[in-house]
Design a protein around this motif. Structure first.
Motif, PDB file in Angstrom:
ATOM      1  N   PRO A   1      81.760   9.851  22.882  1.00 39.49           N
ATOM      2  CA  PRO A   1      81.678   8.787  21.869  1.00 39.49           C
ATOM      3  C   PRO A   1      80.976   9.218  20.593  1.00 39.49           C
ATOM      4  N   ILE A   2      80.185  10.275  20.655  1.00 39.57           N
ATOM      5  CA  ILE A   2      79.465  10.731  19.467  1.00 39.57           C
ATOM      6  C   ILE A   2      80.428  11.140  18.357  1.00 39.57           C
ATOM      7  N   LEU A   3      81.690  11.392  18.709  1.00 42.19           N
ATOM      8  CA  LEU A   3      82.693  11.828  17.733  1.00 42.19           C
ATOM      9  C   LEU A   3      83.494  10.678  17.132  1.00 42.19           C
ATOM     10  N   PHE A   4      83.233   9.450  17.569  1.00 44.32           N
ATOM     11  CA  PHE A   4      83.968   8.321  16.995  1.00 44.32           C
ATOM     12  C   PHE A   4      83.531   8.110  15.549  1.00 44.32           C
ATOM     13  N   GLU A   5      84.418   7.529  14.744  1.00 37.46           N
ATOM     14  CA  GLU A   5      84.134   7.363  13.326  1.00 37.46           C
ATOM     15  C   GLU A   5      83.012   6.360  13.071  1.00 37.46           C
ATOM     16  N   THR A   6      82.612   6.239  11.820  1.00 37.37           N
ATOM     17  CA  THR A   6      81.505   5.380  11.430  1.00 37.37           C
ATOM     18  C   THR A   6      81.707   3.952  11.933  1.00 37.37           C
ATOM     19  N   MET A   7      80.736   3.439  12.669  1.00 34.58           N
ATOM     20  CA  MET A   7      80.877   2.120  13.270  1.00 34.58           C
ATOM     21  C   MET A   7      80.952   1.010  12.234  1.00 34.58           C
ATOM     22  N   SER A   8      80.307   1.194  11.085  1.00 30.00           N
ATOM     23  CA  SER A   8      80.341   0.158  10.050  1.00 30.00           C
ATOM     24  C   SER A   8      81.749  -0.045   9.510  1.00 30.00           C
ATOM     25  N   TRP A   9      82.650   0.902   9.760  1.00 33.87           N
ATOM     26  CA  TRP A   9      84.036   0.773   9.320  1.00 33.87           C
ATOM     27  C   TRP A   9      84.895   0.041  10.350  1.00 33.87           C
ATOM     28  N   ASN A  10      84.299  -0.348  11.471  1.00 36.29           N
ATOM     29  CA  ASN A  10      85.044  -0.996  12.555  1.00 36.29           C
ATOM     30  C   ASN A  10      84.397  -2.328  12.943  1.00 36.29           C
ATOM     31  N   PRO A  11      84.265  -3.262  12.005  1.00 28.48           N
ATOM     32  CA  PRO A  11      83.604  -4.530  12.325  1.00 28.48           C
ATOM     33  C   PRO A  11      84.342  -5.350  13.374  1.00 28.48           C
ATOM     34  N   HIS A  12      85.656  -5.117  13.514  1.00 31.02           N
ATOM     35  CA  HIS A  12      86.438  -5.861  14.496  1.00 31.02           C
ATOM     36  C   HIS A  12      86.003  -5.562  15.923  1.00 31.02           C
ATOM     37  N   LEU A  13      85.369  -4.409  16.149  1.00 31.24           N
ATOM     38  CA  LEU A  13      84.935  -4.061  17.507  1.00 31.24           C
ATOM     39  C   LEU A  13      83.810  -4.969  17.987  1.00 31.24           C
TER      40      LEU A  13
ATOM     41  N   ASN B   1      94.436  16.139  31.069  1.00 38.28           N
ATOM     42  CA  ASN B   1      93.456  17.098  31.580  1.00 38.28           C
ATOM     43  C   ASN B   1      92.096  16.810  30.943  1.00 38.28           C
ATOM     44  N   ILE B   2      91.298  15.992  31.611  1.00 42.65           N
ATOM     45  CA  ILE B   2      90.011  15.549  31.099  1.00 42.65           C
ATOM     46  C   ILE B   2      88.883  16.194  31.912  1.00 42.65           C
ATOM     47  N   ASP B   3      87.855  16.652  31.235  1.00 43.98           N
ATOM     48  CA  ASP B   3      86.683  17.216  31.904  1.00 43.98           C
ATOM     49  C   ASP B   3      85.800  16.066  32.389  1.00 43.98           C
ATOM     50  N   ARG B   4      85.928  15.710  33.651  1.00 46.76           N
ATOM     51  CA  ARG B   4      85.190  14.566  34.194  1.00 46.76           C
ATOM     52  C   ARG B   4      83.754  14.917  34.553  1.00 46.76           C
ATOM     53  N   ARG B   5      83.388  16.189  34.448  1.00 43.22           N
ATOM     54  CA  ARG B   5      82.007  16.602  34.717  1.00 43.22           C
ATOM     55  C   ARG B   5      81.173  16.726  33.447  1.00 43.22           C
ATOM     56  N   TYR B   6      81.818  16.518  32.316  1.00 43.17           N
ATOM     57  CA  TYR B   6      81.112  16.664  31.049  1.00 43.17           C
ATOM     58  C   TYR B   6      80.097  15.535  30.858  1.00 43.17           C
ATOM     59  N   HIS B   7      78.879  15.884  30.461  1.00 46.26           N
ATOM     60  CA  HIS B   7      77.837  14.907  30.193  1.00 46.26           C
ATOM     61  C   HIS B   7      77.831  14.575  28.701  1.00 46.26           C
ATOM     62  N   ARG B   8      78.152  13.361  28.367  1.00 45.62           N
ATOM     63  CA  ARG B   8      78.293  12.946  26.976  1.00 45.62           C
ATOM     64  C   ARG B   8      76.943  12.947  26.251  1.00 45.62           C
ATOM     65  N   LEU B   9      77.018  13.268  24.970  1.00 41.97           N
ATOM     66  CA  LEU B   9      75.812  13.235  24.143  1.00 41.97           C
ATOM     67  C   LEU B   9      75.463  11.812  23.737  1.00 41.97           C
ATOM     68  N   ALA B  10      76.451  10.926  23.738  1.00 40.40           N
ATOM     69  CA  ALA B  10      76.219   9.534  23.377  1.00 40.40           C
ATOM     70  C   ALA B  10      76.949   8.629  24.356  1.00 40.40           C
ATOM     71  N   THR B  11      76.294   7.589  24.795  1.00 42.77           N
ATOM     72  CA  THR B  11      76.926   6.585  25.652  1.00 42.77           C
ATOM     73  C   THR B  11      76.920   5.211  24.988  1.00 42.77           C
ATOM     74  N   TYR B  12      76.203   5.109  23.873  1.00 39.73           N
ATOM     75  CA  TYR B  12      76.123   3.845  23.145  1.00 39.73           C
ATOM     76  C   TYR B  12      76.213   4.116  21.647  1.00 39.73           C
ATOM     77  N   LEU B  13      77.013   3.308  20.958  1.00 43.18           N
ATOM     78  CA  LEU B  13      77.128   3.398  19.510  1.00 43.18           C
ATOM     79  C   LEU B  13      76.683   2.066  18.906  1.00 43.18           C
ATOM     80  N   ASN B  14      75.764   2.155  17.969  1.00 46.79           N
ATOM     81  CA  ASN B  14      75.242   0.958  17.315  1.00 46.79           C
ATOM     82  C   ASN B  14      76.341   0.305  16.474  1.00 46.79           C
TER      83      ASN B  14
END
Length: 268
Positions: free
Chosen positions: A133-145, A166-179
């Motif tokens: 999720p750390i790679l998702f775009e700027t949250m302020s541009w997605n007010p509908h979410l 083919n998803i790496d299910r063992r990968y530990h994400r750097l972000a789990t929450y986006l403000n």
């Protein structure tokens, strides 16, 4: 109608022209290929695309099923034409010696599907996609979410894997929450955190590593700013992205000795 991009005889790297595609000279240890996702289906069929009779022919064939299909309104995929062009772009990059050893993607469906087709085109389908999720775009541009409250608009790694991706299910994400109220400056800092994590994870050792990062229009703008240590103006950041094409590509290389990044715009 979209035209098929043609592999050029010359790439423009900075202000110099290099023949034979992407230049192989230079002693780099890390190369990060940052790309925008492919053609969004809602930008072809409109915001009510899921109600359009043309949607069936445009939706990717290997489209994961969701318990609540309306979430695709908040997380639209790319089109089949977008898939085809992503695969072609992957072939082009592989021909130029820029095939991915590792792959990261934003959690949106448009980026994950794009990443999968890029890897297929590169003949690197065996490389698992690390969704963060750390790679998702700027949250302020997605007010509908904000309408979703605590419901995530994105699919889980299990859902993607079940659909055959083919998803790496063992990968530990750097972000789990986006403000949801995140500013452009906060987006800059989380993007900086990601690039530094890439340096720590892959920056040691003698072998060169190519890392594919599939994100959004903002990704291809923010990472060159961070890598080049340019001044960041959050107030004007979004203005530079208005005409950014789908599959826009930027290549970053880190010098093996100085550890300084250089930004190499690539025109395909």
């Amino acid at each position: 109608m979209l035209q098929t991009p043609v592999l050029p005889a010359i790439f423009y790297i900075g202000h110099k022209k290099q023949k034979s595609g992407y230049p192989r000279i230079g002693n780099y240890d890390l190369r990060v290929i940052v790309m925008r996702h492919g053609e969004r289906i809602d930008q072809v069929l409109g915001p009510n695309w899921y109600k359009s009779p043309q949607a069936h022919a445009q939706v990717p064939k290997n489209m994961p099923k969701r318990p609540n299909s309306l979430l695709y309104v908040f997380d639209p995929p790319i089109t089949r034409e977008g898939e085809r062009l992503a695969m072609l772009r992957g072939k082009q990059l592989a021909t130029l010696g820029a095939a991915a050893d590792y792959c990261y993607s934003s959690p949106s469906s448009r980026t994950v599907i794009t990443a999968s087709n890029l890897l297929i085109g590169m003949n690197r389908a065996s490389v698992p996609i690390k969704i963060d999720p750390i790679l998702f775009e700027t949250m302020s541009w997605n007010p509908h979410l904000k309408m979703l409250g605590n419901i995530s608009p994105f699919m889980s790694t299990k859902d993607w894997s079940t659909a055959g991706y083919n998803i790496d299910r063992r990968y530990h994400r750097l972000a789990t929450y986006l403000n949801p109220n995140e500013t452009e400056y906060e987006y800059y800092h989380r993007s900086e955190l990601f690039l530094r994590s890439i340096e720590r994870r892959y920056g040691s050792g003698r072998s060169r590593k190519n890392i594919l990062v599939v994100g959004h229009a903002s990704s291809t703008e923010i990472f060159p700013i961070i890598a080049g240590r340019y001044k960041f103006d959050g107030n004007r950041f979004g203005h530079n992205l208005t005409n950014m094409p789908f599959l826009h590509t930027v290549i970053l290389e880190r010098d093996a000795y100085s550890k300084i990044w250089s930004v190499k715009p690539v025109n395909i």
